[in-house]
Structures are given as structure tokens and as C-alpha cells.
Design a protein around this motif. Structure first.
Motif, PDB file in Angstrom:
ATOM      1  N   GLY A 132      -8.410   5.289  23.138  1.00 59.32           N
ATOM      2  CA  GLY A 132      -9.061   4.450  22.136  1.00 59.32           C
ATOM      3  C   GLY A 132      -8.522   4.612  20.746  1.00 59.32           C
ATOM      4  N   SER A 133      -7.881   5.750  20.430  1.00 63.10           N
ATOM      5  CA  SER A 133      -7.289   5.928  19.101  1.00 63.10           C
ATOM      6  C   SER A 133      -6.208   7.000  19.151  1.00 63.10           C
ATOM      7  CB  SER A 133      -8.347   6.299  18.054  1.00 63.10           C
ATOM      8  OG  SER A 133      -8.846   7.594  18.291  1.00 63.10           O
ATOM      9  N   ILE A 134      -5.283   6.904  18.212  1.00 63.81           N
ATOM     10  CA  ILE A 134      -4.224   7.892  18.029  1.00 63.81           C
ATOM     11  C   ILE A 134      -4.101   8.162  16.542  1.00 63.81           C
ATOM     12  CG2 ILE A 134      -1.729   8.306  18.100  1.00 63.81           C
ATOM     13  CD1 ILE A 134      -1.588   6.622  20.622  1.00 63.81           C
ATOM     14  N   THR A 135      -4.104   9.424  16.147  1.00 64.16           N
ATOM     15  CA  THR A 135      -3.730   9.802  14.790  1.00 64.16           C
ATOM     16  C   THR A 135      -2.335  10.399  14.879  1.00 64.16           C
ATOM     17  OG1 THR A 135      -6.020  10.199  14.120  1.00 64.16           O
ATOM     18  CG2 THR A 135      -4.290  11.181  12.773  1.00 64.16           C
ATOM     19  N   ALA A 136      -1.346   9.602  14.483  1.00 64.32           N
ATOM     20  CA  ALA A 136       0.045  10.016  14.622  1.00 64.32           C
ATOM     21  C   ALA A 136       0.391  11.068  13.577  1.00 64.32           C
ATOM     22  CB  ALA A 136       0.956   8.802  14.469  1.00 64.32           C
ATOM     23  N   SER A 137       1.508  11.734  13.787  1.00 67.29           N
ATOM     24  CA  SER A 137       1.996  12.711  12.819  1.00 67.29           C
ATOM     25  C   SER A 137       3.514  12.721  12.863  1.00 67.29           C
ATOM     26  CB  SER A 137       1.453  14.117  13.114  1.00 67.29           C
ATOM     27  OG  SER A 137       1.894  14.564  14.375  1.00 67.29           O
ATOM     28  N   GLY A 138       4.116  12.942  11.703  1.00 62.48           N
ATOM     29  CA  GLY A 138       5.558  13.093  11.621  1.00 62.48           C
ATOM     30  C   GLY A 138       6.357  11.836  11.827  1.00 62.48           C
ATOM     31  N   LEU A 139       5.751  10.659  11.628  1.00 62.88           N
ATOM     32  CA  LEU A 139       6.515   9.422  11.776  1.00 62.88           C
ATOM     33  C   LEU A 139       7.486   9.259  10.609  1.00 62.88           C
ATOM     34  CD1 LEU A 139       3.914   6.805  13.073  1.00 62.88           C
ATOM     35  CD2 LEU A 139       5.143   8.611  14.300  1.00 62.88           C
ATOM     36  N   ASN A 140       8.609   8.621  10.897  1.00 65.39           N
ATOM     37  CA  ASN A 140       9.607   8.363   9.865  1.00 65.39           C
ATOM     38  C   ASN A 140       9.283   7.052   9.164  1.00 65.39           C
ATOM     39  OD1 ASN A 140      11.223  10.669  10.438  1.00 65.39           O
ATOM     40  ND2 ASN A 140      12.072   9.602  12.215  1.00 65.39           N
ATOM     41  N   ILE A 141       9.041   7.122   7.880  1.00 66.42           N
ATOM     42  CA  ILE A 141       8.698   5.935   7.109  1.00 66.42           C
ATOM     43  C   ILE A 141       9.871   4.964   7.141  1.00 66.42           C
ATOM     44  CG2 ILE A 141       8.130   5.098   4.798  1.00 66.42           C
ATOM     45  CD1 ILE A 141       6.685   7.775   4.369  1.00 66.42           C
ATOM     46  N   GLY A 142       9.563   3.688   7.403  1.00 67.30           N
ATOM     47  CA  GLY A 142      10.591   2.660   7.521  1.00 67.30           C
ATOM     48  C   GLY A 142      11.081   2.443   8.937  1.00 67.30           C
ATOM     49  N   THR A 143      10.679   3.313   9.880  1.00 70.02           N
ATOM     50  CA  THR A 143      11.085   3.182  11.283  1.00 70.02           C
ATOM     51  C   THR A 143      10.061   2.347  12.042  1.00 70.02           C
ATOM     52  OG1 THR A 143      12.253   5.291  11.281  1.00 70.02           O
ATOM     53  CG2 THR A 143      11.534   4.458  13.421  1.00 70.02           C
ATOM     54  N   THR A 144      10.546   1.510  12.951  1.00 68.44           N
ATOM     55  CA  THR A 144       9.661   0.679  13.761  1.00 68.44           C
ATOM     56  C   THR A 144       9.254   1.423  15.025  1.00 68.44           C
ATOM     57  OG1 THR A 144      10.623  -1.377  12.925  1.00 68.44           O
ATOM     58  CG2 THR A 144       9.448  -1.501  15.018  1.00 68.44           C
ATOM     59  N   TYR A 145       7.958   1.408  15.323  1.00 67.87           N
ATOM     60  CA  TYR A 145       7.405   2.054  16.512  1.00 67.87           C
ATOM     61  C   TYR A 145       6.714   1.002  17.374  1.00 67.87           C
ATOM     62  CZ  TYR A 145       8.279   6.458  14.117  1.00 67.87           C
ATOM     63  OH  TYR A 145       8.894   7.515  13.491  1.00 67.87           O
ATOM     64  N   ARG A 146       6.587   1.306  18.664  1.00 67.91           N
ATOM     65  CA  ARG A 146       5.916   0.407  19.603  1.00 67.91           C
ATOM     66  C   ARG A 146       4.626   1.047  20.118  1.00 67.91           C
ATOM     67  NH1 ARG A 146      11.217  -1.158  20.121  1.00 67.91           N
ATOM     68  NH2 ARG A 146      11.553  -3.389  20.506  1.00 67.91           N
ATOM     69  N   ILE A 147       3.621   0.206  20.327  1.00 67.30           N
ATOM     70  CA  ILE A 147       2.330   0.643  20.856  1.00 67.30           C
ATOM     71  C   ILE A 147       2.100  -0.056  22.188  1.00 67.30           C
ATOM     72  CG2 ILE A 147      -0.158   0.771  20.461  1.00 67.30           C
ATOM     73  CD1 ILE A 147       0.482   0.316  17.449  1.00 67.30           C
ATOM     74  N   ARG A 148       1.796   0.726  23.195  1.00 63.71           N
ATOM     75  CA  ARG A 148       1.436   0.191  24.517  1.00 63.71           C
ATOM     76  C   ARG A 148      -0.083   0.277  24.676  1.00 63.71           C
ATOM     77  NH1 ARG A 148       1.493   3.470  29.939  1.00 63.71           N
ATOM     78  NH2 ARG A 148       1.283   1.813  31.516  1.00 63.71           N
ATOM     79  N   VAL A 149      -0.722  -0.842  25.015  1.00 57.90           N
ATOM     80  CA  VAL A 149      -2.159  -0.882  25.266  1.00 57.90           C
ATOM     81  C   VAL A 149      -2.369  -1.174  26.746  1.00 57.90           C
ATOM     82  CG1 VAL A 149      -4.358  -1.981  24.697  1.00 57.90           C
ATOM     83  CG2 VAL A 149      -2.595  -1.722  22.925  1.00 57.90           C
ATOM     84  N   TYR A 150      -3.182  -0.354  27.412  1.00 58.72           N
ATOM     85  CA  TYR A 150      -3.478  -0.553  28.825  1.00 58.72           C
ATOM     86  C   TYR A 150      -4.843   0.056  29.120  1.00 58.72           C
ATOM     87  CZ  TYR A 150      -2.141   4.374  29.499  1.00 58.72           C
ATOM     88  OH  TYR A 150      -2.063   5.741  29.436  1.00 58.72           O
ATOM     89  N   SER A 151      -5.285  -0.013  30.344  1.00 60.59           N
ATOM     90  CA  SER A 151      -6.536   0.658  30.728  1.00 60.59           C
ATOM     91  C   SER A 151      -6.323   1.376  32.050  1.00 60.59           C
ATOM     92  CB  SER A 151      -7.697  -0.337  30.843  1.00 60.59           C
ATOM     93  OG  SER A 151      -7.528  -1.179  31.969  1.00 60.59           O
ATOM     94  N   ASP A 152      -7.088   2.425  32.260  1.00 58.03           N
ATOM     95  CA  ASP A 152      -6.993   3.219  33.477  1.00 58.03           C
ATOM     96  C   ASP A 152      -8.403   3.538  33.979  1.00 58.03           C
ATOM     97  OD1 ASP A 152      -5.881   4.739  35.537  1.00 58.03           O
ATOM     98  OD2 ASP A 152      -6.069   6.583  34.363  1.00 58.03           O
TER      99      ASP A 152
END
Length: 375
Positions: free
Chosen positions: A210-230
Motif C-alpha cells: 500500500g505504500s513505499i517510503t523510498a531512500s537513496g534515490l538519485n534526483i533527476g533519475t526516472t523510476y518505475r512503479i509496479r502496481v499489482y495485488s496478491d
């Protein structure tokens, strides 16, 4: 075997009505009860019958029910005798699905099941290569999404995620190292997975229920998010990416720097910063969003440098936050002189960039001591 394809190449199938199983009493005519109305166009409903003997299944009745293309029956004559059969009901429009009956050659108890699928559009962001873009903000600005009609992505190294689950994809450009990604109003068992890298070489960064608090991401870099259910659950949801206020937004909440003999950068950001009211601004510029650092002088002539931020400004102060004394200013660097005590450092921009697209820039701040005067 009978194959029914969607009416459009951009459509797929989803369960419209979950399976209902029944155990009717022994009889020759076994009825599968439907008794429901479809709520979407283009549905396929299937009924199944089985008995624990090698009976022959014959006559099929019921409005719009067919078994053309299906074997009338299957009989296992070797050992554990059983017989089963099936039929289908295709509706191009919304409407009622009638009950259906098949006849078996002798009166036996049977097992039945009925399930309905509906045609739905495949989400535009069903594939990793076509993510829906998100923009992070100081508050949670929701974007609506759906898992209905989604397919699953083959991810060779799934890491903390769960494979073979229908998913959809989002992307965002990091504006801070530690944004929070949140789902709300989501189906049961909703999951998030954060990736870096290209679709063919994804690297899992974090997972969350339901949520992620990310850490250490590189500013200006593009990231992808996968949404699914289990397990696989369909339905709609909301998603947002929220950036925190810098921990050193206030003068009193400065980040401590350590003077060294070499350039050792400390990452920082002005994203979501506010400005500090400084009564006597000296050589600086007032009402500009800023963040704060502090260091203990180990030489009288340290060099303070800033990199990676357009129109960057530095201002060096002595004193306490309520009684600051401006010592020096610089456009990207300050070569300080005559320092003998602890100083406070304010990093500000020439322009007030709150709420503008330029806030995705990061700053690296470095404090270097004069090599010949290091304590």
C-alpha cells in the motif's frame, strides 16, 4: 475446444461474475442456475456439469445456451469412472442470463459450476514500456488507476515482489531522495514495487503493501512503479508520489558538515523548502527558499562550494538563528577569511522556485579547509 476472442484487439477478459458451485440432487435432468443480469456488454458465461460415473450427457436446453465446438461429453472408462460436459452463453449486450439444463443417461448426483467473463479494455499502462507518468508534489495528488483488464509482466528477477500477478506501470522522475509512494481506495492485497533501470533490466529498489517510503534515490533519475495485488484482485485505486520537506528547511534544523582537506560532497535539495525571515540580510537576497547547514571552522580560510544547482547562492553567517550576522556571500562558492568560531551556512537560490519545474535539481555542498591551516 471453442475459442471466443474479444471484439477489439485492445480488449481483454476479466471475471464478470465469480464461479458458483453447486451439488444438485440425483436426477437425469441437471440444471445450472444462472439467474443474474450482466452489467457490461460482450460477456461469455460458461456452465459445467460432472457426475461420478461414465454417463452420457445429451440434450441441452436454456435460452442462448450452446455447446457448438465443445465435445458433448467426456467419459473416463479406465478405472475412476466419471463424465463431464460444458456449455456457453455469449451476450453482446447487457441482459439476463437464463438457467440451463443438460440430461444425463442415468439418475446420479452431479456437480455443477457457472462463471462469467466480461470484455474490458486493457489499461494503457499495462506494459512496463508504456508507464503512466506521475509527478511528485509536496502533498498527495492522486492519479486514478485500475487493475481491471491488466495482464502480468514477466520479470526475471522479482526480488521482494510477487511474480505472475496482473500489474500496471507508472513512472516518475525523482525530485528528492526519499519520496513516499502511496495507494488508496485499492483492491484487497494491493502491492507496490519500485524499480530502477530499463524494462529489460529492471532492478528492484523497494516493495510495500500500500505504500513505499523510498531512500537513496538519485534526483533527476526516472523510476518505475509496479502496481499489482496478491492474490490477483481487480479494481480501481489512487496513486500518488509525495516529496518531504527538507529536514534542514529551518535554520534551527541545520545539517552538520565536517571540514576536510579534500572535496567530500554532501547531497542536498531545495525541493519543497521555504524561506527564512532574516531581519538583516546583508549581502544575501531575502524571501528566497533556503536550507541550512552548520560547520565548526577548523581553519580561518575554508572554501565552501556548491554544485549541480542553477543560479545557486551561498551565504555564510555567524551567531545564532535569532541573531545572525552575515559574513560572506557567493555565487556557487565562498572563499571565507578570518573565521575563528562555529558558523551557520544558508543555501539559497536567486529565484523563488517554489512550485516550479526547476525544483528537480539537487545541490551538493562541500566544505574544504585550507590545507596549510587545518587544525
Amino acid at each position: 475446444m471453442y475459442v471466443h476472442r474479444p471484439t477489439a484487439g485492445t480488449a481483454g477478459w476479466t471475471v464478470h461474475r465469480s464461479a458458483v458451485n453447486a451439488n444438485p440432487a440425483a436426477a437425469t435432468n441437471i440444471t445450472v442456475t444462472a439467474g443474474f443480469n450482466t452489467t457490461i456488454a460482450n460477456t461469455v458465461t460458461m456452465a459445467f456439469w460432472a457426475s461420478a460415473n461414465d454417463n452420457t450427457w445429451g440434450t441441452l436446453t436454456g435460452t442462448n445456451w450452446l455447446k457448438t465446438g465443445l465435445s458433448n461429453q467426456y467419459r473416463n472408462l479406465g478405472g475412476s469412472d466419471q463424465a463431464h460436459t460444458a456449455a456457453y452463453n455469449i451476450r453482446p449486450t447487457i441482459g439476463a442470463v437464463a438457467n440451463t439444463t443438460q440430461t444425463q443417461s442415468s439418475s446420479l448426483a452431479a456437480r455443477t459450476s457457472i462463471i462469467s467473463w466480461g470484455q474490458v479494455a486493457i489499461p494503457a499502462n499495462d506494459l512496463c514500456a508504456a508507464p503512466a507518468p506521475l509527478t511528485s508534489s509536496t502533498s498527495c495528488v492522486n492519479t486514478a488507476g485500475t487493475l481491471t483488464g491488466a495482464t502480468y509482466t514477466d520479470i526475471p528477477t522479482i526480488d521482494c515482489g510477487v511474480s505472475e500477478r496482473s500489474d500496471v506501470w507508472y513512472s516518475f522522475t525523482a525530485q528528492s531522495p526519499n519520496p513516499t509512494i502511496s495507494l488508496s481506495s485499492a483492491p484487497a492485497g494491493a502491492r507496490l514495487q519500485l524499480f530502477s533501470g530499463a524494462c529489460g533490466a529492471l532492478v528492484s529498489e523497494a516493495c510495500g503493501n500500500g505504500s513505499i517510503t523510498a531512500s537513496g534515490l538519485n534526483i533527476g533519475t526516472t523510476y518505475r512503479i509496479r502496481v499489482y495485488s496478491d492474490p490477483n484482485e481487480e479494481g480501481t485505486f489512487n496513486i500518488c508520489v509525495q516529496d518531504p520537506i527538507p529536514a534542514n528547511d529551518l535554520c534551527a534544523n541545520f545539517i552538520q558538515l565536517t571540514a576536510t582537506g579534500t572535496c567530500s560532497p554532501t547531497a542536498g535539495t531545495l525541493l519543497n523548502a521555504s524561506y527564512t525571515n532574516i531581519p538583516v540580510i546583508g549581502c544575501g537576497i531575502a524571501t528566497r527558499n533556503d536550507v541550512w547547514y552548520r560547520f565548526t571552522a577548523t581553519s580561518t580560510t575554508p572554501t565552501i562550494t556548491l554544485a549541480g544547482l542553477a543560479n545557486a547562492r551561498l551565504q555564510l553567517f555567524s551567531g545564532t538563528c535569532g541573531a545572525l550576522t552575515s559574513l560572506a556571500c557567493g555565487n556557487g562558492s565562498i572563499n571565507a577569511t578570518g573565521l575563528t568560531v562555529t558558523g551557520s551556512l544558508s543555501v539559497a537560490k536567486e529565484l523563488n522556485l517554489a512550485g516550479t519545474s526547476k525544483l528537480n535539481l539537487a545541490s551538493d555542498i562541500t566544505l574544504v579547509s585550507d590545507a596549510t591551516n587545518t587544525a
